[in-house]
Design a protein around this motif. Sequence first.
Motif, PDB file in Angstrom:
ATOM      1  N   ILE A 111      -3.954 -37.056  33.132  1.00 32.12           N
ATOM      2  CA  ILE A 111      -3.413 -37.166  34.483  1.00 32.12           C
ATOM      3  C   ILE A 111      -1.921 -37.460  34.390  1.00 32.12           C
ATOM      4  O   ILE A 111      -1.499 -38.308  33.605  1.00 32.12           O
ATOM      5  N   TRP A 112      -1.152 -36.701  35.157  1.00 30.36           N
ATOM      6  CA  TRP A 112       0.290 -36.968  35.175  1.00 30.36           C
ATOM      7  C   TRP A 112       0.881 -36.465  36.492  1.00 30.36           C
ATOM      8  O   TRP A 112       0.260 -35.726  37.243  1.00 30.36           O
ATOM      9  N   ALA A 113       2.127 -36.900  36.736  1.00 23.98           N
ATOM     10  CA  ALA A 113       2.919 -36.416  37.868  1.00 23.98           C
ATOM     11  C   ALA A 113       4.147 -35.711  37.312  1.00 23.98           C
ATOM     12  O   ALA A 113       4.738 -36.157  36.318  1.00 23.98           O
ATOM     13  N   GLN A 114       4.524 -34.608  37.940  1.00 28.67           N
ATOM     14  CA  GLN A 114       5.681 -33.831  37.491  1.00 28.67           C
ATOM     15  C   GLN A 114       6.465 -33.356  38.703  1.00 28.67           C
ATOM     16  O   GLN A 114       5.937 -33.307  39.814  1.00 28.67           O
ATOM     17  N   ASP A 115       7.724 -32.996  38.472  1.00 33.02           N
ATOM     18  CA  ASP A 115       8.490 -32.420  39.576  1.00 33.02           C
ATOM     19  C   ASP A 115       8.173 -30.931  39.674  1.00 33.02           C
ATOM     20  O   ASP A 115       7.300 -30.420  38.959  1.00 33.02           O
ATOM     21  N   ARG A 116       8.868 -30.221  40.529  1.00 33.04           N
ATOM     22  CA  ARG A 116       8.564 -28.798  40.749  1.00 33.04           C
ATOM     23  C   ARG A 116       8.762 -27.957  39.493  1.00 33.04           C
ATOM     24  O   ARG A 116       8.183 -26.876  39.361  1.00 33.04           O
ATOM     25  N   ASP A 117       9.587 -28.444  38.553  1.00 30.29           N
ATOM     26  CA  ASP A 117       9.864 -27.679  37.336  1.00 30.29           C
ATOM     27  C   ASP A 117       9.139 -28.227  36.111  1.00 30.29           C
ATOM     28  O   ASP A 117       9.442 -27.841  34.983  1.00 30.29           O
ATOM     29  N   GLY A 118       8.202 -29.144  36.320  1.00 30.40           N
ATOM     30  CA  GLY A 118       7.409 -29.643  35.204  1.00 30.40           C
ATOM     31  C   GLY A 118       7.993 -30.823  34.469  1.00 30.40           C
ATOM     32  O   GLY A 118       7.488 -31.204  33.398  1.00 30.40           O
ATOM     33  N   ILE A 119       9.020 -31.461  35.006  1.00 29.27           N
ATOM     34  CA  ILE A 119       9.588 -32.655  34.382  1.00 29.27           C
ATOM     35  C   ILE A 119       8.733 -33.855  34.763  1.00 29.27           C
ATOM     36  O   ILE A 119       8.436 -34.064  35.941  1.00 29.27           O
ATOM     37  N   ILE A 120       8.336 -34.647  33.761  1.00 30.77           N
ATOM     38  CA  ILE A 120       7.478 -35.802  34.041  1.00 30.77           C
ATOM     39  C   ILE A 120       8.216 -37.139  33.934  1.00 30.77           C
ATOM     40  O   ILE A 120       7.677 -38.176  34.329  1.00 30.77           O
ATOM     41  N   GLY A 121       9.431 -37.129  33.409  1.00 23.07           N
ATOM     42  CA  GLY A 121      10.172 -38.378  33.313  1.00 23.07           C
ATOM     43  C   GLY A 121      11.348 -38.236  32.382  1.00 23.07           C
ATOM     44  O   GLY A 121      11.715 -37.126  31.969  1.00 23.07           O
ATOM     45  N   ALA A 122      11.952 -39.377  32.048  1.00 23.23           N
ATOM     46  CA  ALA A 122      13.095 -39.395  31.145  1.00 23.23           C
ATOM     47  C   ALA A 122      13.023 -40.646  30.292  1.00 23.23           C
ATOM     48  O   ALA A 122      13.059 -41.760  30.813  1.00 23.23           O
ATOM     49  N   ASP A 123      12.868 -40.453  28.980  1.00 19.23           N
ATOM     50  CA  ASP A 123      12.836 -41.584  28.045  1.00 19.23           C
ATOM     51  C   ASP A 123      11.788 -42.619  28.430  1.00 19.23           C
ATOM     52  O   ASP A 123      12.026 -43.827  28.347  1.00 19.23           O
ATOM     53  N   GLY A 124      10.627 -42.157  28.894  1.00 18.99           N
ATOM     54  CA  GLY A 124       9.553 -43.074  29.259  1.00 18.99           C
ATOM     55  C   GLY A 124       9.647 -43.613  30.667  1.00 18.99           C
ATOM     56  O   GLY A 124       8.727 -44.290  31.138  1.00 18.99           O
ATOM     57  N   GLY A 125      10.745 -43.337  31.376  1.00 16.96           N
ATOM     58  CA  GLY A 125      10.911 -43.836  32.741  1.00 16.96           C
ATOM     59  C   GLY A 125      10.658 -42.752  33.767  1.00 16.96           C
ATOM     60  O   GLY A 125      10.657 -41.560  33.470  1.00 16.96           O
ATOM     61  N   MET A 126      10.443 -43.173  35.015  1.00 16.19           N
ATOM     62  CA  MET A 126      10.184 -42.232  36.100  1.00 16.19           C
ATOM     63  C   MET A 126      11.461 -41.994  36.899  1.00 16.19           C
ATOM     64  O   MET A 126      12.344 -42.860  36.967  1.00 16.19           O
ATOM     65  N   LEU A 127      11.546 -40.824  37.506  1.00 14.52           N
ATOM     66  CA  LEU A 127      12.729 -40.441  38.264  1.00 14.52           C
ATOM     67  C   LEU A 127      12.458 -40.382  39.753  1.00 14.52           C
ATOM     68  O   LEU A 127      13.282 -39.871  40.510  1.00 14.52           O
ATOM     69  N   TRP A 128      11.307 -40.895  40.171  1.00 12.21           N
ATOM     70  CA  TRP A 128      10.978 -40.905  41.594  1.00 12.21           C
ATOM     71  C   TRP A 128      10.013 -42.051  41.871  1.00 12.21           C
ATOM     72  O   TRP A 128       9.438 -42.644  40.954  1.00 12.21           O
ATOM     73  N   ARG A 129       9.840 -42.323  43.145  1.00 11.41           N
ATOM     74  CA  ARG A 129       8.869 -43.338  43.570  1.00 11.41           C
ATOM     75  C   ARG A 129       8.073 -42.744  44.729  1.00 11.41           C
ATOM     76  O   ARG A 129       8.620 -42.487  45.806  1.00 11.41           O
ATOM     77  N   ILE A 134       5.431 -33.393  42.476  1.00 11.89           N
ATOM     78  CA  ILE A 134       6.295 -34.092  43.406  1.00 11.89           C
ATOM     79  C   ILE A 134       7.365 -33.115  43.886  1.00 11.89           C
ATOM     80  O   ILE A 134       8.009 -32.445  43.068  1.00 11.89           O
ATOM     81  N   ASP A 135       7.556 -33.014  45.171  1.00 17.18           N
ATOM     82  CA  ASP A 135       8.485 -32.035  45.744  1.00 17.18           C
ATOM     83  C   ASP A 135       9.920 -32.544  45.610  1.00 17.18           C
ATOM     84  O   ASP A 135      10.558 -32.977  46.577  1.00 17.18           O
ATOM     85  N   ILE A 136      10.404 -32.469  44.377  1.00 22.42           N
ATOM     86  CA  ILE A 136      11.711 -33.037  44.067  1.00 22.42           C
ATOM     87  C   ILE A 136      12.304 -32.301  42.870  1.00 22.42           C
ATOM     88  O   ILE A 136      11.571 -31.703  42.077  1.00 22.42           O
ATOM     89  N   ASP A 137      13.625 -32.310  42.758  1.00 25.62           N
ATOM     90  CA  ASP A 137      14.326 -31.762  41.599  1.00 25.62           C
ATOM     91  C   ASP A 137      14.728 -32.933  40.718  1.00 25.62           C
ATOM     92  O   ASP A 137      15.760 -33.580  40.939  1.00 25.62           O
ATOM     93  N   ALA A 138      13.903 -33.233  39.722  1.00 22.36           N
ATOM     94  CA  ALA A 138      14.135 -34.417  38.891  1.00 22.36           C
ATOM     95  C   ALA A 138      15.379 -34.264  38.026  1.00 22.36           C
ATOM     96  O   ALA A 138      16.069 -35.246  37.752  1.00 22.36           O
ATOM     97  N   ALA A 139      15.688 -33.042  37.588  1.00 22.43           N
ATOM     98  CA  ALA A 139      16.868 -32.843  36.749  1.00 22.43           C
ATOM     99  C   ALA A 139      18.136 -33.183  37.519  1.00 22.43           C
ATOM    100  O   ALA A 139      19.053 -33.829  36.983  1.00 22.43           O
ATOM    101  N   ALA A 140      18.205 -32.763  38.776  1.00 17.75           N
ATOM    102  CA  ALA A 140      19.369 -33.081  39.603  1.00 17.75           C
ATOM    103  C   ALA A 140      19.467 -34.580  39.848  1.00 17.75           C
ATOM    104  O   ALA A 140      20.554 -35.165  39.806  1.00 17.75           O
ATOM    105  N   ARG A 141      18.325 -35.198  40.073  1.00 19.50           N
ATOM    106  CA  ARG A 141      18.312 -36.648  40.290  1.00 19.50           C
ATOM    107  C   ARG A 141      18.758 -37.376  39.017  1.00 19.50           C
ATOM    108  O   ARG A 141      19.514 -38.351  39.080  1.00 19.50           O
ATOM    109  N   ALA A 142      18.293 -36.910  37.858  1.00 22.44           N
ATOM    110  CA  ALA A 142      18.697 -37.527  36.601  1.00 22.44           C
ATOM    111  C   ALA A 142      20.203 -37.375  36.386  1.00 22.44           C
ATOM    112  O   ALA A 142      20.876 -38.320  35.955  1.00 22.44           O
ATOM    113  N   LYS A 143      20.740 -36.194  36.676  1.00 18.88           N
ATOM    114  CA  LYS A 143      22.180 -35.957  36.515  1.00 18.88           C
ATOM    115  C   LYS A 143      22.980 -36.901  37.395  1.00 18.88           C
ATOM    116  O   LYS A 143      23.988 -37.469  36.953  1.00 18.88           O
ATOM    117  N   ALA A 144      22.521 -37.089  38.642  1.00 14.12           N
ATOM    118  CA  ALA A 144      23.222 -37.984  39.557  1.00 14.12           C
ATOM    119  C   ALA A 144      23.210 -39.425  39.068  1.00 14.12           C
ATOM    120  O   ALA A 144      24.123 -40.207  39.377  1.00 14.12           O
TER     121      ALA A 144
END
Length: 205
Positions: free
Chosen positions: A10-28, A139-149
Amino acid sequence: MSDHVSVGAIWAQDRDGIIGADGGMLWRVPADFRHFRAATLGCAVVMGRTTWESIGCALPGREGIVLTRRSDWEAPGALVAHDLRTGLSEARDAVGQLGPDPRDGDYRRLPRVWIIGGGLVYAQALAVGVVDHLVISTIDIDAAARAKARGVPPRTLTRAPLLGEQWRHARDRSDPPGSWRPASGDAAWRVDHWLRLTRGGVWST
């Protein structure tokens, strides 16, 4: 217990299949957290050391098994295993001690042994064919853009493993195609369920 106990990932991913960054989450998304809890309550959950450390403690109402190569490492409130095979064996044994399934409704149709992260553990488990069910929140989000920000290096982004031809989308257990559940916290979200073709040529149930 029977020789075969179904295993889910079981996992959560953004629209492009990103599940996190370095063990952390990019959304709530609190509603997805509640979904995760409802799916895994009263179950054994297998995770890597980084996932354990990102959670920070044992998950209430679940038996945790943490995978690590470190021989002297401990996880208070959880079991420690040094490879995936041993971890899953301990998880299957733990289910036999957990008592009746406390979950409600359709959640009772799901496995009671779960792999919950991180990316390397998911990839290994799928590669060796030990997972029968995939429950994936998008998750209906662009995690890569959020990570860049946030200044998160792109190299730390973790992606979900790609699914091969042995996986069938279980439409009767998934949200309708193209639909989203109401926004919760950062974004709207949806859930899809996938079943693996077994060696006997039938689909997991």
